[in-house]
Motif scaffolding. Sequence first.
Motif, mmCIF file in Angstrom:
data_model
loop_
_atom_site.group_PDB
_atom_site.id
_atom_site.type_symbol
_atom_site.label_atom_id
_atom_site.label_comp_id
_atom_site.label_asym_id
_atom_site.label_seq_id
_atom_site.Cartn_x
_atom_site.Cartn_y
_atom_site.Cartn_z
ATOM 1 N N MET A 271 0.824 -1.193 0.000
ATOM 2 C CA MET A 271 0.000 0.000 0.000
ATOM 3 C C MET A 271 0.868 1.256 0.000
ATOM 4 O O MET A 271 0.455 2.280 -0.526
ATOM 5 N N GLU A 272 2.053 1.164 0.570
ATOM 6 C CA GLU A 272 2.942 2.318 0.621
ATOM 7 C C GLU A 272 3.427 2.712 -0.770
ATOM 8 O O GLU A 272 3.583 3.904 -1.068
ATOM 9 N N ILE A 273 3.621 1.727 -1.633
ATOM 10 C CA ILE A 273 4.063 2.017 -3.004
ATOM 11 C C ILE A 273 2.971 2.775 -3.760
ATOM 12 O O ILE A 273 3.245 3.735 -4.486
ATOM 13 N N LEU A 274 1.721 2.352 -3.578
ATOM 14 C CA LEU A 274 0.603 3.026 -4.220
ATOM 15 C C LEU A 274 0.485 4.469 -3.733
ATOM 16 O O LEU A 274 0.282 5.394 -4.527
ATOM 17 N N GLU A 275 0.631 4.656 -2.446
ATOM 18 C CA GLU A 275 0.539 6.006 -1.882
ATOM 19 C C GLU A 275 1.659 6.902 -2.408
ATOM 20 O O GLU A 275 1.427 8.060 -2.768
ATOM 21 N N THR A 276 2.867 6.365 -2.495
ATOM 22 C CA THR A 276 3.992 7.137 -3.021
ATOM 23 C C THR A 276 3.761 7.490 -4.496
ATOM 24 O O THR A 276 4.009 8.626 -4.915
ATOM 25 N N ALA A 277 3.258 6.533 -5.260
ATOM 26 C CA ALA A 277 2.976 6.784 -6.676
ATOM 27 C C ALA A 277 1.903 7.853 -6.837
ATOM 28 O O ALA A 277 1.992 8.709 -7.725
ATOM 29 N N LEU A 278 0.894 7.830 -5.988
ATOM 30 C CA LEU A 278 -0.158 8.841 -6.050
ATOM 31 C C LEU A 278 0.370 10.223 -5.681
ATOM 32 O O LEU A 278 -0.033 11.228 -6.270
ATOM 33 N N TRP A 279 1.281 10.307 -4.712
ATOM 34 C CA TRP A 279 1.866 11.601 -4.349
ATOM 35 C C TRP A 279 2.696 12.160 -5.504
ATOM 36 O O TRP A 279 2.660 13.358 -5.784
ATOM 37 N N VAL A 280 3.451 11.273 -6.159
ATOM 38 C CA VAL A 280 4.250 11.723 -7.312
ATOM 39 C C VAL A 280 3.325 12.202 -8.424
ATOM 40 O O VAL A 280 3.559 13.248 -9.043
ATOM 41 N N LEU A 281 2.247 11.446 -8.683
ATOM 42 C CA LEU A 281 1.276 11.842 -9.700
ATOM 43 C C LEU A 281 0.624 13.181 -9.356
ATOM 44 O O LEU A 281 0.402 14.023 -10.227
ATOM 45 N N LEU A 282 0.340 13.392 -8.079
ATOM 46 C CA LEU A 282 -0.259 14.652 -7.641
ATOM 47 C C LEU A 282 0.675 15.835 -7.904
ATOM 48 O O LEU A 282 0.244 16.875 -8.412
ATOM 49 N N VAL A 283 1.935 15.677 -7.591
ATOM 50 C CA VAL A 283 2.899 16.763 -7.814
ATOM 51 C C VAL A 283 3.053 17.040 -9.306
ATOM 52 O O VAL A 283 3.033 18.206 -9.737
ATOM 53 N N LEU A 284 3.173 15.987 -10.109
ATOM 54 C CA LEU A 284 3.337 16.171 -11.549
ATOM 55 C C LEU A 284 2.123 16.837 -12.178
ATOM 56 O O LEU A 284 2.256 17.785 -12.964
ATOM 57 N N THR A 285 0.931 16.360 -11.824
ATOM 58 C CA THR A 285 -0.269 16.966 -12.402
ATOM 59 C C THR A 285 -0.464 18.399 -11.923
ATOM 60 O O THR A 285 -0.988 19.228 -12.664
ATOM 61 N N SER A 286 -0.027 18.700 -10.709
ATOM 62 C CA SER A 286 -0.122 20.079 -10.220
ATOM 63 C C SER A 286 0.710 21.021 -11.081
ATOM 64 O O SER A 286 0.240 22.092 -11.483
ATOM 65 N N PHE A 287 1.940 20.617 -11.389
ATOM 66 C CA PHE A 287 2.796 21.458 -12.228
ATOM 67 C C PHE A 287 2.264 21.545 -13.657
ATOM 68 O O PHE A 287 2.325 22.607 -14.281
ATOM 69 N N VAL A 288 1.728 20.453 -14.179
ATOM 70 C CA VAL A 288 1.172 20.472 -15.534
ATOM 71 C C VAL A 288 -0.034 21.399 -15.605
ATOM 72 O O VAL A 288 -0.186 22.173 -16.562
ATOM 73 N N ILE A 289 -0.895 21.352 -14.588
ATOM 74 C CA ILE A 289 -2.063 22.245 -14.575
ATOM 75 C C ILE A 289 -1.625 23.706 -14.530
ATOM 76 O O ILE A 289 -2.182 24.555 -15.238
ATOM 77 N N ILE A 290 -0.642 24.009 -13.711
ATOM 78 C CA ILE A 290 -0.144 25.383 -13.638
ATOM 79 C C ILE A 290 0.352 25.835 -15.011
ATOM 80 O O ILE A 290 0.028 26.924 -15.484
ATOM 81 N N GLY A 291 1.119 24.991 -15.674
ATOM 82 C CA GLY A 291 1.625 25.330 -17.001
ATOM 83 C C GLY A 291 0.518 25.502 -18.017
ATOM 84 O O GLY A 291 0.532 26.444 -18.819
#
Length: 81
Positions: free
Chosen positions: A1-21
């Motif tokens: 479950m920790e791997i899934l949570e880490t992957a979701l956090w990375v996805l959240l950061v990436l999508t946040s920067f993409v949305i800003i751009g």
Amino acid sequence: MEILETALWVLLVLTSFVIIGLVLIHRGRGGGITDMFGGGFASGVQSSAVGERNLTRITWIVGTVWLMTIVLLGLISRFQI
């Protein structure tokens, strides 16, 4: 479950920067922040109505992924043992 949570956090950061751009390269309607950062950058994408429409669709898709990521992270934290 920790791997899934880490992957979701990375996805959240990436999508946040993409949305800003994506929001920054949308066509400015009142000479706002788009013009401040050199509005000519997105002129090729926005040269047609189709380009602007596609940019809007991509922004909505990335925003939906961003929102689903936040909901999944909330559910994981809520039901974590």
